[in-house]
Each structure stands twice: as structure tokens, then as C-alpha cells.
Design a protein around this motif. Structure first.
Motif, short mmCIF file in Angstrom:
data_model
loop_
_atom_site.label_atom_id
_atom_site.label_comp_id
_atom_site.label_asym_id
_atom_site.label_seq_id
_atom_site.Cartn_x
_atom_site.Cartn_y
_atom_site.Cartn_z
N ILE A 160 0.82 -1.21 0.00
CA ILE A 160 0.00 0.00 0.00
C ILE A 160 0.86 1.26 0.00
CG2 ILE A 160 -0.27 0.06 2.52
CD1 ILE A 160 -3.01 0.98 -0.05
N GLU A 161 2.04 1.19 0.64
CA GLU A 161 2.90 2.39 0.67
C GLU A 161 3.53 2.69 -0.69
OE1 GLU A 161 5.30 -1.12 2.40
OE2 GLU A 161 3.27 -0.29 2.58
N GLU A 162 3.51 1.72 -1.61
CA GLU A 162 4.05 1.95 -2.95
C GLU A 162 2.95 2.21 -3.98
OE1 GLU A 162 6.82 -0.98 -4.36
OE2 GLU A 162 7.67 -1.29 -2.36
N ALA A 163 1.69 2.05 -3.58
CA ALA A 163 0.58 2.08 -4.53
C ALA A 163 0.46 3.41 -5.28
CB ALA A 163 -0.73 1.76 -3.82
N SER A 164 0.90 4.51 -4.65
CA SER A 164 0.77 5.82 -5.30
C SER A 164 1.71 5.98 -6.51
CB SER A 164 1.03 6.94 -4.29
OG SER A 164 2.31 6.81 -3.73
N ARG A 165 2.58 4.99 -6.74
CA ARG A 165 3.47 5.05 -7.91
C ARG A 165 2.83 4.42 -9.15
NH1 ARG A 165 7.84 1.53 -6.01
NH2 ARG A 165 8.36 1.54 -8.22
N PHE A 166 1.66 3.80 -8.97
CA PHE A 166 1.06 3.02 -10.05
C PHE A 166 -0.33 3.54 -10.41
CE2 PHE A 166 4.00 0.22 -7.84
CZ PHE A 166 4.64 -0.45 -8.87
N GLY A 167 -0.84 3.06 -11.55
CA GLY A 167 -2.26 3.21 -11.85
C GLY A 167 -2.99 2.16 -11.02
N ILE A 168 -3.95 2.59 -10.20
CA ILE A 168 -4.62 1.69 -9.26
C ILE A 168 -6.06 1.41 -9.69
CG2 ILE A 168 -5.42 1.45 -6.86
CD1 ILE A 168 -2.42 1.04 -7.17
N MET A 169 -6.43 0.12 -9.68
CA MET A 169 -7.77 -0.31 -10.01
C MET A 169 -8.59 -0.51 -8.73
SD MET A 169 -7.49 -0.84 -13.30
CE MET A 169 -5.97 -0.21 -13.95
N GLY A 175 -14.96 -8.50 -9.12
CA GLY A 175 -13.70 -8.30 -9.82
C GLY A 175 -13.80 -7.33 -10.98
N GLU A 176 -14.94 -6.64 -11.07
CA GLU A 176 -15.11 -5.64 -12.13
C GLU A 176 -14.52 -4.31 -11.68
OE1 GLU A 176 -19.33 -7.47 -13.79
OE2 GLU A 176 -19.34 -5.67 -12.54
N ILE A 177 -13.90 -3.61 -12.63
CA ILE A 177 -13.27 -2.32 -12.32
C ILE A 177 -14.34 -1.23 -12.37
CG2 ILE A 177 -11.52 -0.65 -13.06
CD1 ILE A 177 -10.19 -3.11 -14.54
N TYR A 178 -14.49 -0.49 -11.28
CA TYR A 178 -15.45 0.62 -11.30
C TYR A 178 -14.73 1.97 -11.24
CZ TYR A 178 -14.85 0.97 -6.19
OH TYR A 178 -14.32 1.13 -4.93
N GLU A 179 -13.40 1.95 -10.94
CA GLU A 179 -12.66 3.21 -10.87
C GLU A 179 -11.19 2.94 -11.16
OE1 GLU A 179 -12.41 7.03 -7.81
OE2 GLU A 179 -12.57 5.01 -6.98
N PHE A 180 -10.59 3.84 -11.92
CA PHE A 180 -9.17 3.76 -12.21
C PHE A 180 -8.54 5.09 -11.79
CE2 PHE A 180 -5.68 4.83 -15.19
CZ PHE A 180 -4.80 3.81 -14.88
N GLU A 181 -7.50 5.01 -10.96
CA GLU A 181 -6.82 6.23 -10.50
C GLU A 181 -5.35 6.16 -10.89
OE1 GLU A 181 -8.62 7.81 -6.50
OE2 GLU A 181 -8.28 5.65 -6.29
N GLU A 182 -4.90 7.13 -11.65
CA GLU A 182 -3.50 7.19 -12.09
C GLU A 182 -2.65 7.80 -10.98
OE1 GLU A 182 -0.45 6.30 -14.24
OE2 GLU A 182 -2.31 6.16 -15.38
N LYS A 183 -1.79 7.00 -10.36
CA LYS A 183 -0.87 7.43 -9.29
C LYS A 183 -1.58 8.25 -8.21
CE LYS A 183 3.07 7.24 -12.40
NZ LYS A 183 4.18 7.92 -13.07
N PRO A 184 -2.57 7.65 -7.53
CA PRO A 184 -3.35 8.40 -6.53
C PRO A 184 -2.53 8.69 -5.27
CG PRO A 184 -3.96 6.09 -6.48
CD PRO A 184 -3.01 6.25 -7.64
N LYS A 185 -2.74 9.87 -4.69
CA LYS A 185 -2.04 10.23 -3.44
C LYS A 185 -2.58 9.40 -2.28
CE LYS A 185 -0.66 14.89 -4.74
NZ LYS A 185 -0.87 16.32 -4.58
N LYS A 188 -6.97 3.65 -2.79
CA LYS A 188 -8.03 2.92 -2.11
C LYS A 188 -7.83 1.41 -2.18
CE LYS A 188 -11.19 6.51 -3.68
NZ LYS A 188 -12.21 6.80 -4.69
N SER A 189 -6.89 0.97 -3.01
CA SER A 189 -6.62 -0.47 -3.10
C SER A 189 -5.16 -0.68 -3.45
CB SER A 189 -7.53 -1.13 -4.15
OG SER A 189 -6.96 -1.07 -5.44
N THR A 190 -4.76 -1.95 -3.51
CA THR A 190 -3.36 -2.29 -3.84
C THR A 190 -3.27 -2.95 -5.21
OG1 THR A 190 -3.61 -4.43 -2.75
CG2 THR A 190 -2.75 -2.61 -1.40
N LYS A 191 -4.36 -2.88 -5.99
CA LYS A 191 -4.39 -3.53 -7.31
C LYS A 191 -3.79 -2.61 -8.35
CE LYS A 191 -6.83 -7.03 -5.71
NZ LYS A 191 -6.21 -8.34 -5.49
N ALA A 192 -2.52 -2.85 -8.68
CA ALA A 192 -1.79 -1.98 -9.62
C ALA A 192 -1.87 -2.52 -11.04
CB ALA A 192 -0.34 -1.86 -9.18
N SER A 193 -2.11 -1.62 -11.99
CA SER A 193 -2.11 -2.01 -13.40
C SER A 193 -0.70 -2.38 -13.84
CB SER A 193 -2.62 -0.85 -14.26
OG SER A 193 -2.38 -1.12 -15.63
#
Length: 398
Positions: A160-169, A175-185, A188-193
Motif C-alpha cells: 500500500i505504501e508503494e501504490a501511489s506510484r502506479f495506476g490503481i484499479m 472483480g469488475e473495475i469501477y474506478e481507475f486512479e493514475e498514481k493516486p495520493k 483505495k486499493s493495492t491492485k496496480a495495473s
């Protein structure tokens, strides 16, 4: 002209400059950078395609493409020299009225719609040319088809501490994607693209054309295509990947991935007969280790001549390690020479480079966190003069 229809083809984005690799990519594209004693970075996605049963691949090149084009050739090392399908190098090109560089990842695919249409595929796999991993795209495609998805994105759990470096699903319980955040500060999750996508081609084609018509778009999958498809409630699902995966876009990560191969960290097994990583081999004589040499826990490739001490290192083809030279925790790329009495520690020495007699490059490093290793780099074709001292974390030449 329509060719034989393919159910699925792959488009491999290999045009990146790789500026964070500094002098190693001054003259070659990042996917052409040597890796793991005998490979290039691009060997991994190409081998994944072939092992997954995908035999039609477009490789999109742009920055410093000559070395990459030469290396790929007709695709024979990956069994891609075929009459029906095979490998195609796709640089930007001029049309009757205009031509332009690839403006972004989406524009690169848009410019090659005609190529894809010739094979009339049902599905298109989109890949990056600069990641080290093994993955069965056929298993991912199977999930895409069973879920009747419009887009499937491979995801990897990250701390989780590295998640802000990635696009997060962000996913729902299906298992459906409802939101995609590009490098969020505040992720909300650890699922990195992982930057690996499967699209139903008919749907993607429509979005590419709309995106190109939008003059405000940056023509990028992560910034434009994916958010637009989400906003339109297209069915987008995540495909969980649990194996080894590394983006080798920085000096530290490139060094780490080589060391992972050497020490077997993370489970990336290059000995696996069922999932080989193929590469173009040059015909070189066997490596030679003299009676004055000492070699411990190292990868040593054909043509290497070793007269000194080598520990915990990766040596490519036709490397020479001189008498009384000491190499530790380092990557010595093809045709490099470490002269007599030189001391090289925790460094990357580029191809054809020379470290002169009694020169010192880099320093032994304490255990560090990923991304924090202080690795010294000698540019390809550069000569470090005799007796020179190159401190830790320095990059010289180029």
C-alpha cells in the motif's frame, strides 16, 4: 487486403526512450537493453506471446529503433518467421497527406488500425516492451472471453505504501473495475495495473477513433481510453497476476532484476523447459576461466574470458576480466573489458566499455530497499582511464 483471420494478435509498445536509464539508452531503445547475461528486455514479452500461442505480433518502435530492428530481424529466434502472421516492426510512417510521430500509446495503436484490420482479430493484447516477467496471456484471454468483457487489465498486488506510484484499479466484489486512479495520493486499493490489456477489438477500435478526433486528448490508454470506457460503463475486469514482474525503467530496478535472476528471488525461473525465454544467440566460443580466476555465484555467458575474481555478478558474452581484477555485485555487458587490477563493485558496465588498469568503480552496498540501490554506471563504448575513481551512484560517459 485481408489476410487469414486471427482470433487474437498482440501489439507490443517498444518505442520508449527510457530516459531514467540514462547513458544506457542514449543510443538504443529501452527494450533493446541487454538483460540477464544473454537476453534483451524485449525477449520476455515476445517469448510470453509465443508460449501463449499468439503468433502475430506488431512491435511499435520509435526512439532509436535501429538496434531493436536489427535484433528482432525476421523473428526466427522466437519462431515468428511465418508466412501467415509472424512479427512486424511498425515504426511511424508517412501517409499520402501527412505523417507524425506516435503522440501517445493510444495514438500509436490508432495509427496501426489498418494493420490490425488486415487480420480481423476478435481480440487484441496490448503489451509494454520493458517489463521482466513470465505470463500466460492465453489464460488471461480465457477469462476475458468467459466474462464477456470489453477490456481486461492485468493487476498485481503492491504494498500500500508503494501504490501511489502506479495506476490503481478499484474493484467490486465481482472483480469488475469501477474506478481507475493514475498514481493516486490516497490509494483505495493495492491492485496496480501492469500495463497489460486485452480488448475486444471491435470495441477498442471505436474508442481509438473517437479519441483521435478529440483534440483535447493526450491519446493515452491510462489517461484517456480507460477512463472513457469506464465512464461509458463498458465491462472492464481485472485479471489477478501472482508471479514475478518488474518494471526495469530505472538503474536500480534494472540492477535488482538482474540480481533476482542470479539469486532466484521472486520465482522467475529461466530453467523452466515448459516456458522458455527465447533470444537471438551470437555464435561465440565457450567461456574460459583461468587458474588465476575465482568465480562465485555468478552468471557467465559464452565468450567470456576470466582471469580475476568475480562474485555475485552477471557477465554477458565476450566480456574480459583481467588478472587481479575484482568484480562484485555488478552487471558487465557484452564485450566490456575490466583491465588488470581494476575494482568494480555494485555497478553496471555498458557494452564495449573499458575499465582501465587499477581503476575503481562503485562501492560495496549495504542491503537497501527496492529503488534505493546506489549503482554506478559506465556508458557503453566509454573508457575509464587507468587509476580513475568512480564513486557509488555515479554515471559517467555518454
Amino acid at each position: 487486403m485481408n489476410l487469414v483471420k486471427k482470433e487474437c494478435l498482440a501489439m507490443l509498445l517498444a518505442g520508449g526512450q527510457g530516459t531514467r536509464l540514462g547513458v544506457l539508452t542514449n543510443d538504443v531503445a529501452k527494450p533493446a537493453v541487454p538483460f540477464g547475461a544473454k537476453y534483451r528486455i524485449i525477449d520476455f514479452p515476445l517469448s510470453n506471446c509465443v508460449n501463449s500461442g499468439i503468433d502475430t505480433i506488431g512491435v511499435l518502435t520509435q526512439y532509436r529503433p535501429f538496434e531493436l530492428h536489427q535484433y528482432i530481424g525476421n523473428g526466427q529466434p522466437w519462431d515468428l518467421d511465418r508466412l501467415n502472421g509472424g512479427i512486424y516492426v511498425l515504426p511511424p510512417f508517412m501517409r499520402a497527406k501527412s505523417g507524425e510521430w506516435y503522440k501517445g500509446t493510444a495514438n500509436a495503436i490508432f495509427q496501426n488500425i489498418d494493420f490490425i484490420d488486415r487480420y480481423n482479430p476478435e481480440y487484441v493484447v496490448l503489451l509494454s516492451g520493458d517489463h521482466i516477467y513470465k505470463m500466460d496471456y492465453a489464460a488471461m484471454l480465457d477469462v476475458h472471453k468467459k466474462q464477456h468483457a470489453d477490456c481486461t487489465i492485468a493487476v498485481l498486488d503492491v504494498p500500500i505504501e508503494e501504490a501511489s506510484r502506479f495506476g490503481i484499479m478499484n474493484l467490486n466484489e465481482k472483480g469488475e473495475i469501477y474506478e481507475f486512479e493514475e498514481k493516486p495520493k490516497q490509494p483505495k486499493s493495492t491492485k496496480a495495473s501492469m500495463g497489460i490489456y486485452i480488448f475486444t477489438w471491435e470495441k477498442l477500435r471505436k474508442y481509438l477513433i473517437e479519441d483521435e478526433a478529440d483534440k483535447t486528448s493526450e491519446n493515452d490508454f491510462g489517461k484517456n481510453i480507460i477512463p472513457k470506457m469506464l465512464a461509458d460503463n463498458q465491462k472492464m475486469i481485472a485479471y489477478q497476476f501472482d508471479g514475478y514482474w518488474k518494471d526495469v525503467g530505472t538503474i536500480s530496478s534494472l540492477w535488482e532484476a538482474n540480481m533476482d535472476i542470479l539469486h532466484g528471488n521472486g520465482g522467475l525461473n529461466l530453467e523452466d523447459e515448459k516456458w522458455k525465454i527465447y533470444c537471438r544467440n551470437t555464435a561465440q566460443p565457450p567461456h574460459y576461466i583461468s587458474d588465476s580466476a575465482e568465480v562465485k555465484t555468478s552468471l557467465v555467458t559464452e565468450g567470456a574470458m576470466i582471469y580475476g575474481t568475480v562474485k555475485n555478478s552477471v557477465l554477458f558474452g565476450s566480456v574480459t576480466i583481467g588478472k587481479n581484477a575484482y568484480v562484485e555485485g555488478s552487471i558487465i555487458m557484452p564485450n566490456a573489458v575490466i583491465e588488470e587490477g581494476a575494482d568494480v563493485r555494485y555497478s553496471i558496465v555498458g557494452w564495449n566499455a573499458v575499465v582501465g588498469k587499477n581503476a575503481k568503480v562503485g562501492e560495496t552496498q549495504p542491503p537497501s530497499k527496492p529503488g534505493d540501490w546506489k549503482i554506478s554506471v559506465i556508458a557503453p563504448d566509454y573508457k575509464v582511464k587507468a587509476g580513475t575513481v568512480v564513486p557509488a551512484n555515479q554515471m559517467i560517459g555518454g
